[in-house]
Design a protein around this motif. Structure first.
Motif, PDB file in Angstrom:
ATOM      1  N   LEU A   1       0.876  -1.410  -0.198  1.00  0.00           N
ATOM      2  CA  LEU A   1       0.057  -0.019   0.072  1.00  0.00           C
ATOM      3  C   LEU A   1       0.779   1.310   0.037  1.00  0.00           C
ATOM      4  N   SER A   2       2.074   1.178   0.121  1.00  0.00           N
ATOM      5  CA  SER A   2       2.894   2.271   0.147  1.00  0.00           C
ATOM      6  C   SER A   2       3.533   2.586  -1.080  1.00  0.00           C
ATOM      7  N   MET A   3       3.091   1.933  -2.083  1.00  0.00           N
ATOM      8  CA  MET A   3       3.448   2.225  -3.730  1.00  0.00           C
ATOM      9  C   MET A   3       3.076   3.428  -4.097  1.00  0.00           C
ATOM     10  N   ILE A   4       3.946   4.165  -4.739  1.00  0.00           N
ATOM     11  CA  ILE A   4       3.760   5.475  -5.127  1.00  0.00           C
ATOM     12  C   ILE A   4       4.216   5.691  -6.576  1.00  0.00           C
ATOM     13  N   HIS A   5       3.562   6.472  -7.135  1.00  0.00           N
ATOM     14  CA  HIS A   5       3.921   6.726  -8.944  1.00  0.00           C
ATOM     15  C   HIS A   5       5.355   7.483  -8.938  1.00  0.00           C
ATOM     16  N   VAL A   6       5.903   7.166 -10.059  1.00  0.00           N
ATOM     17  CA  VAL A   6       7.450   7.669  -9.877  1.00  0.00           C
ATOM     18  C   VAL A   6       7.409   8.769 -10.420  1.00  0.00           C
TER      19      VAL A   6
END
Length: 203
Positions: free
Chosen positions: A41-46
């Protein structure tokens, strides 16, 4: 004149909804980054820095909530749980104000403000709990249904995860990275380290 008033009301409502949507995603994102939720859930767009996984989870939960036929019951469940846990959060902040007085605080307020807020949340939760205790308990039960996810993501060591959960998290994480061009954000310990150093120096 009425057109201007209706336009302003619509714009204000849209602004409120947008802020609430972004607020939920930030909660999921920060909780995952701090280790309280699964790391996926801590994935963020580059490039856009958008919490993609948190947006997807929030959208999925929203579609799930639409199953409820009576929208007023849904509002009741959400509002009771919302103010109940908001009050607990502010109580935790008051506790930390006395327990860790030297901890870094980006926003400093008079202690009277959180105390008044806790009193208001107590009224907003105590009155509905007394008038309609069954629906209040249902709202809390729906919120506490997320405890298994919290236990798996926070307390259970990854090496002890069941093989099926390992495969699901690994494949879903890779698919999310390839599909939405996002990466996992690690926890930033610099702020916590500086805060602990300041506390040690003063002690």
């Amino acid at each position: 004149m009425y057109f201007v008033l209706f336009a302003y009301s619509g714009w204000d409502t849209l602004n409120y909804i947008t802020e609430e949507v972004l607020d939920c995603e930030r909660l999921y994102f920060v909780a995952a980054r701090e280790g309280h939720l699964p790391q996926i859930l801590s994935m963020i767009h580059v490039t856009q820095f958008t919490p993609v996984a948190a947006l997807l989870i929030n959208g999925t939960l929203t579609m799930f909530f639409l199953i409820v036929e009576d929208v007023f019951e849904l509002i009741y469940y959400y509002s009771f749980s919302y103010w109940f846990f908001k009050g607990l959060t502010i109580i935790g902040n008051i506790y930390l104000r006395f327990k860790q007085p030297n901890r870094r605080r980006p926003l400093k307020l008079n202690l009277l403000c959180p105390i008044l807020f806790c009193l208001c949340t107590a009224c907003l939760t105590a009155i509905p709990a007394y008038t309609d205790s069954v629906n209040s308990l249902i709202g809390i039960a729906v919120t506490l249904s997320g405890l298994p996810v919290f236990v798996i993501g926070h307390f259970l060591v990854k090496t002890k995860w069941p093989p099926c959960i390992k495969r699901i998290t690994s494949k879903s994480g890779k698919s999310l990275q390839l599909l939405f061009y996002c990466v996992t954000i690690d926890k930033d310990d610099s702020t916590e380290q500086s805060s602990s150093d300041t506390t040690d120096e003063q002690s």
